[in-house]
Write a protein that holds these residues in place. Structure first.
Motif, PDB file in Angstrom:
ATOM      1  N   TRP A 201      -6.947   4.192   7.806  1.00 57.34           N
ATOM      2  CA  TRP A 201      -7.090   4.928   6.549  1.00 57.34           C
ATOM      3  C   TRP A 201      -8.016   4.165   5.593  1.00 57.34           C
ATOM      4  O   TRP A 201      -7.857   2.970   5.386  1.00 57.34           O
ATOM      5  CB  TRP A 201      -5.732   5.129   5.886  1.00 57.34           C
ATOM      6  CG  TRP A 201      -4.856   6.111   6.604  1.00 57.34           C
ATOM      7  CD1 TRP A 201      -3.862   5.829   7.490  1.00 57.34           C
ATOM      8  CD2 TRP A 201      -4.903   7.534   6.505  1.00 57.34           C
ATOM      9  NE1 TRP A 201      -3.283   6.984   7.944  1.00 57.34           N
ATOM     10  CE2 TRP A 201      -3.896   8.059   7.351  1.00 57.34           C
ATOM     11  CE3 TRP A 201      -5.693   8.429   5.763  1.00 57.34           C
ATOM     12  CZ2 TRP A 201      -3.670   9.423   7.495  1.00 57.34           C
ATOM     13  CZ3 TRP A 201      -5.462   9.789   5.899  1.00 57.34           C
ATOM     14  CH2 TRP A 201      -4.458  10.279   6.750  1.00 57.34           C
ATOM     15  N   VAL A 202      -8.964   4.867   5.023  1.00 53.90           N
ATOM     16  CA  VAL A 202      -9.910   4.278   4.071  1.00 53.90           C
ATOM     17  C   VAL A 202      -9.697   4.938   2.710  1.00 53.90           C
ATOM     18  O   VAL A 202      -9.703   6.172   2.607  1.00 53.90           O
ATOM     19  CB  VAL A 202     -11.366   4.494   4.533  1.00 53.90           C
ATOM     20  CG1 VAL A 202     -12.345   3.942   3.499  1.00 53.90           C
ATOM     21  CG2 VAL A 202     -11.599   3.837   5.886  1.00 53.90           C
ATOM     22  N   PRO A 203      -9.490   4.153   1.649  1.00 46.44           N
ATOM     23  CA  PRO A 203      -9.324   4.744   0.312  1.00 46.44           C
ATOM     24  C   PRO A 203     -10.591   5.478  -0.108  1.00 46.44           C
ATOM     25  O   PRO A 203     -11.706   4.975   0.064  1.00 46.44           O
ATOM     26  CB  PRO A 203      -9.062   3.533  -0.585  1.00 46.44           C
ATOM     27  CG  PRO A 203      -8.609   2.449   0.345  1.00 46.44           C
ATOM     28  CD  PRO A 203      -9.338   2.694   1.626  1.00 46.44           C
ATOM     29  N   LEU A 204     -10.422   6.659  -0.651  1.00 45.46           N
ATOM     30  CA  LEU A 204     -11.572   7.443  -1.089  1.00 45.46           C
ATOM     31  C   LEU A 204     -12.410   6.704  -2.136  1.00 45.46           C
ATOM     32  O   LEU A 204     -13.642   6.762  -2.081  1.00 45.46           O
ATOM     33  CB  LEU A 204     -11.091   8.793  -1.636  1.00 45.46           C
ATOM     34  CG  LEU A 204     -12.149   9.891  -1.769  1.00 45.46           C
ATOM     35  CD1 LEU A 204     -12.747  10.214  -0.422  1.00 45.46           C
ATOM     36  CD2 LEU A 204     -11.539  11.143  -2.395  1.00 45.46           C
ATOM     37  N   PRO A 205     -11.787   5.970  -3.080  1.00 42.68           N
ATOM     38  CA  PRO A 205     -12.609   5.219  -4.039  1.00 42.68           C
ATOM     39  C   PRO A 205     -13.517   4.202  -3.354  1.00 42.68           C
ATOM     40  O   PRO A 205     -14.672   4.036  -3.737  1.00 42.68           O
ATOM     41  CB  PRO A 205     -11.567   4.515  -4.921  1.00 42.68           C
ATOM     42  CG  PRO A 205     -10.339   5.359  -4.804  1.00 42.68           C
ATOM     43  CD  PRO A 205     -10.345   5.879  -3.406  1.00 42.68           C
ATOM     44  N   ALA A 206     -12.987   3.514  -2.333  1.00 43.34           N
ATOM     45  CA  ALA A 206     -13.800   2.515  -1.632  1.00 43.34           C
ATOM     46  C   ALA A 206     -14.954   3.167  -0.883  1.00 43.34           C
ATOM     47  O   ALA A 206     -16.080   2.651  -0.853  1.00 43.34           O
ATOM     48  CB  ALA A 206     -12.924   1.718  -0.659  1.00 43.34           C
ATOM     49  N   ALA A 277      -4.038   4.842  -3.415  1.00 38.69           N
ATOM     50  CA  ALA A 277      -3.687   5.892  -2.459  1.00 38.69           C
ATOM     51  C   ALA A 277      -3.663   7.261  -3.138  1.00 38.69           C
ATOM     52  O   ALA A 277      -3.975   8.283  -2.515  1.00 38.69           O
ATOM     53  CB  ALA A 277      -2.338   5.598  -1.813  1.00 38.69           C
ATOM     54  N   ARG A 278      -3.303   7.282  -4.413  1.00 37.82           N
ATOM     55  CA  ARG A 278      -3.256   8.558  -5.141  1.00 37.82           C
ATOM     56  C   ARG A 278      -4.656   9.143  -5.333  1.00 37.82           C
ATOM     57  O   ARG A 278      -4.798  10.340  -5.594  1.00 37.82           O
ATOM     58  CB  ARG A 278      -2.578   8.377  -6.494  1.00 37.82           C
ATOM     59  CG  ARG A 278      -1.106   7.990  -6.424  1.00 37.82           C
ATOM     60  CD  ARG A 278      -0.520   7.866  -7.812  1.00 37.82           C
ATOM     61  NE  ARG A 278      -0.512   9.161  -8.514  1.00 37.82           N
ATOM     62  CZ  ARG A 278      -0.403   9.283  -9.829  1.00 37.82           C
ATOM     63  NH1 ARG A 278      -0.340   8.201 -10.600  1.00 37.82           N
ATOM     64  NH2 ARG A 278      -0.394  10.485 -10.393  1.00 37.82           N
ATOM     65  N   TYR A 279      -5.677   8.320  -5.207  1.00 35.91           N
ATOM     66  CA  TYR A 279      -7.051   8.789  -5.345  1.00 35.91           C
ATOM     67  C   TYR A 279      -7.621   9.308  -4.027  1.00 35.91           C
ATOM     68  O   TYR A 279      -8.804   9.605  -3.933  1.00 35.91           O
ATOM     69  CB  TYR A 279      -7.957   7.661  -5.882  1.00 35.91           C
ATOM     70  CG  TYR A 279      -7.843   7.466  -7.369  1.00 35.91           C
ATOM     71  CD1 TYR A 279      -8.646   8.184  -8.247  1.00 35.91           C
ATOM     72  CD2 TYR A 279      -6.933   6.565  -7.901  1.00 35.91           C
ATOM     73  CE1 TYR A 279      -8.549   8.007  -9.618  1.00 35.91           C
ATOM     74  CE2 TYR A 279      -6.823   6.374  -9.273  1.00 35.91           C
ATOM     75  CZ  TYR A 279      -7.634   7.094 -10.123  1.00 35.91           C
ATOM     76  OH  TYR A 279      -7.540   6.915 -11.484  1.00 35.91           O
ATOM     77  N   GLY A 280      -6.785   9.420  -3.016  1.00 30.69           N
ATOM     78  CA  GLY A 280      -7.238   9.992  -1.750  1.00 30.69           C
ATOM     79  C   GLY A 280      -7.407   8.946  -0.667  1.00 30.69           C
ATOM     80  O   GLY A 280      -7.849   7.823  -0.933  1.00 30.69           O
TER      81      GLY A 280
END
Length: 495
Positions: A201-206, A277-280
Motif C-alpha cells: 500500500w502506498v499513501p496517496l500523498p506520497a 491513511a485517511r488521505y487515501g
C-alpha cells in the motif's frame, strides 16, 4: 558502476491462468460480460454505440447492483450500467449496428441495435492469453475514462450554440494521459523494487508528492503543497475509476476531511500514520502489475519479468542478472536451471562467466550464485575448471560446500585473484556497502601481508579494488597502506 543497468527491476507475475481468473472476476469486466450475454436484437443503442437512456434501467437490473457495489440509487446504477456497456462495446464483447439515417423520420426515434460479439466466445473457451488480451482492452477504456475531464458544471461549459466549449475545460488530454502514465509507472517501480511499504500500500500523498515535489527541494513551498493537494484529489477520482477494472486496490480519501482542517499537510510529513491513511491508500494488484507492464512494453520501456530468460543462453542470463535484486535473481536462475541438466547447466554457466572485461567479475558472482542451486550431478563440470585461473577459485568453493573429496588447495596467486575479483563484483553490484567493509576488514585480517602482495595481482580491477579498500577500511594506517598498494598497481600496469 555500469551504464547498462536496466531501467526497472524484474517483476514476478502470477501465471497467465491466475491473471485470467482475476480479469474475469474484475467487477467492470464481469459486468461487461453479463451485459454482452444480455444483448439482443431488441437492445437499442445510440449513434456512439451507447445504450439509449430508456434501456439503462433494464441493463442495471440485469447487473443486480447494490450498496455492496457502491451503488446507492438508480442514478448510480445507470452510470455503472453505462460504463459496463461501453466496455463491452470497446472490447468486442458486444457488436452494435449504427442507427439508420434519420432523414424522413424523427431523429430521436432513430437507433441502432446490438448483439453478443465474437469476443464473447473467448470468455468461455479462449486461452488465458486471449482473456488477458480482452482485459487489456477493458483497461484501455478505463484509462481513457480516468483521464477524461470532470464535468461538474456542464451548463457552464456549453457555448451559445449549445455545443461543449472544450477551451473552457482547461483540459489537455495528452498531458492528463502522460501524468497518469507516470503515476502508474511510479507505483509499478515502488512495487517491483520493494521501495514501498511491505504490504504494497502506498499513501496517496506520497504518490502525489513524488510527481510534484522536486527531489532536491527541502521544505515544500505553499504553492507546491497546493499542487500536491490538487494532484491527490485528481488521483482520488482516477483510482476510483481504475479500481473496478481490477488494476488497483484503493482506499479512497476520507470525505470527512473535506470539512476538516487538520494540522500539517499530507506532503510535509507532519501527519501521523493514521491521518495519512485517511488521505487515501493505493496498491497495484497482480493483474495491475501485468497491465501496467504491458503498457510499458508497448511504449518501448525495458520492463523485464522473471522467467523472460529461461530459454536464453547463459551469456544473456548472467549479463541480465547482473543487477537483479536477490530474490528475483534467484527465481530467474531456478527457472533457467529447471530446463537444463545439472552438468550441462554448470558447464554453460562457467563458460559464460569467463572474461577480462569490466562486467566479468559480476558475471562470475552470478555464476557462483547459480551453481549453488545445482546438485552434485554437476561435479564433473565444476572439476573441469579447477586449473582455470578465473574459475578455479569459485569451483573450489562449490566443491568444498558440497563436501567433495580430493579438492586441491588453491595456489596463493589464485586466492588473491579471487579476492580481487569478488570485491570488484560487489563494488559493481552494490557499491561501497557496510557488508563490503566487513569483507575487506576480514580479508586483510585473515591474510597476513595481503596488501604487500595484492598489488601484484594480474587482474584488470586490482587498482580500483585497492583504492576502494583504502576508502572502506576503518583503520587509518591500513587504509593508507591500501592506497599505496593501489598506486603501485597502477604504476606496474601504467594505467
Amino acid at each position: 558502476m555500469s551504464e547498462d543497468r536496466p531501467t526497472l527491476p524484474p517483476v514476478r507475475l502470477h501465471s497467465d491462468a491466475e491473471l485470467a481468473r482475476d480479469a474475469l472476476a474484475a467487477p467492470l469486466f464481469a459486468r461487461a460480460v453479463t451485459l454482452a450475454r444480455w444483448a439482443s436484437p431488441d437492445t437499442r443503442v445510440g449513434a456512439g454505440g451507447e445504450l439509449v437512456e430508456e434501456q439503462l434501467p433494464e441493463a442495471a437490473a440485469v447487473l443486480k447492483l447494490g450498496p455492496a457495489d457502491g451503488v446507492e440509487d438508480e442514478e448510480d446504477a445507470a452510470a455503472c450500467a453505462s460504463e459496463a456497456w461501453r466496455t463491452a462495446v470497446d472490447t468486442g464483447l458486444v457488436d452494435v449496428t449504427d442507427p439508420p439515417d434519420p432523414a424522413g423520420s424523427a431523429a430521436d426515434a432513430a437507433h441502432g441495435t446490438a448483439a453478443p460479439g465474437e469476443a464473447l466466445a473467448v470468455v468461455a473457451g479462449g486461452s488465458p492469453q486471449d482473456v488477458l488480451g480482452l482485459w487489456l482492452e477493458a483497461f484501455e477504456t478505463a484509462f481513457a475514462d480516468a483521464t477524461a475531464p470532470v464535468l461538474d458544471d456542464l451548463g457552464a461549459l456549453l457555448g451559445d450554440d449549445g455545443e461543449l466549449d472544450f477551451d473552457a475545460l482547461d483540459w489537455d488530454p495528452q498531458q492528463e494521459a502522460e501524468f497518469l502514465e507516470a503515476v502508474l509507472g511510479n507505483l509499478y517501480l515502488l512495487t517491483v523494487s520493494g521501495g514501498g511499504p511491505e504490504d504494497g500500500w502506498v499513501p496517496l500523498p506520497a504518490l502525489a508528492a513524488s510527481m510534484i515535489v522536486p527531489d532536491d527541494m527541502g521544505e515544500p513551498t505553499d504553492d507546491v503543497l497546493e499542487q500536491v493537494s490538487d494532484a491527490m484529489m485528481r488521483l482520488d477520482d482516477q483510482f476510483r475509476v481504475l479500481e473496478p477494472v481490477g488494476l488497483v486496490a484503493y482506499r479512497p480519501v476520507d470525505e470527512a476531511l473535506m470539512a476538516e482542517e487538520p494540522e500539517g499537510s499530507p506532503a510535509d510529513g507532519e501527519l501521523d500514520e493514521e491521518d495519512v491513511a485517511r488521505y487515501g491508500m493505493v496498491r497495484l494488484t497482480p493483474l495491475g502489475l501485468y497491465g501496467v507492464r504491458a503498457r510499458m512494453l508497448e511504449a518501448g520501456v525495458d520492463a523485464p519479468a522473471v522467467g523472460d530468460l529461461a530459454e536464453k543462453g547463459a551469456d544473456v542470463l548472467l549479463a541480465s542478472l547482473a543487477y537483479y535484486p536477490e530474490q528475483a535473481g534467484r527465481a530467474e536462475l531456478e527457472q533457467w536451471l529447471a530446463r537444463r541438466e545439472p552438468a550441462a547447466a554448470a558447464e554453460e554457466l562457467l563458460s559464460a562467466a569467463r572474461g577480462q572485461d569490466p562486467a566479468a567479475p559480476l558475471r562470475r558472482l552470478r555464476c557462483q550464485q547459480g551453481l549453488l542451486l545445482v546438485d552434485a550431478a554437476a561435479e564433473p563440470s565444476v572439476r573441469a575448471v579447477l586449473d582455470d585461473r578465473e574459475l578455479g577459485g569459485l569451483a573450489r568453493v562449490w566443491l568444498a560446500e558440497r563436501g567433495a573429496a580430493d579438492v586441491p588447495a588453491p595456489p596463493q596467486e589464485m586466492v588473491f585473484w579471487l579476492a580481487v575479483d569478488t570485491i570488484a563484483a560487489q563494488l559493481d553490484a552494490d557499491g561501497e556497502t557496510p557488508e563490503l567493509e566487513e569483507l575487506v576488514v576480514g580479508l586483510i585480517g585473515q591474510h597476513t601481508g595481503f596488501l604487500d602482495s595484492a598489488w601484484r595481482v594480474d587482474h584488470p580491477a586490482t587498482a580500483p579494488v585497492l583504492e576502494a579498500m583504502g576508502r572502506l577500511h576503518p583503520e587509518k594506517k591500513i587504509a593508507k597502506e591500501a592506497k599505496k598498494a593501489a598506486f603501485k598497481a597502477r604504476s606496474r600496469t601504467g594505467a
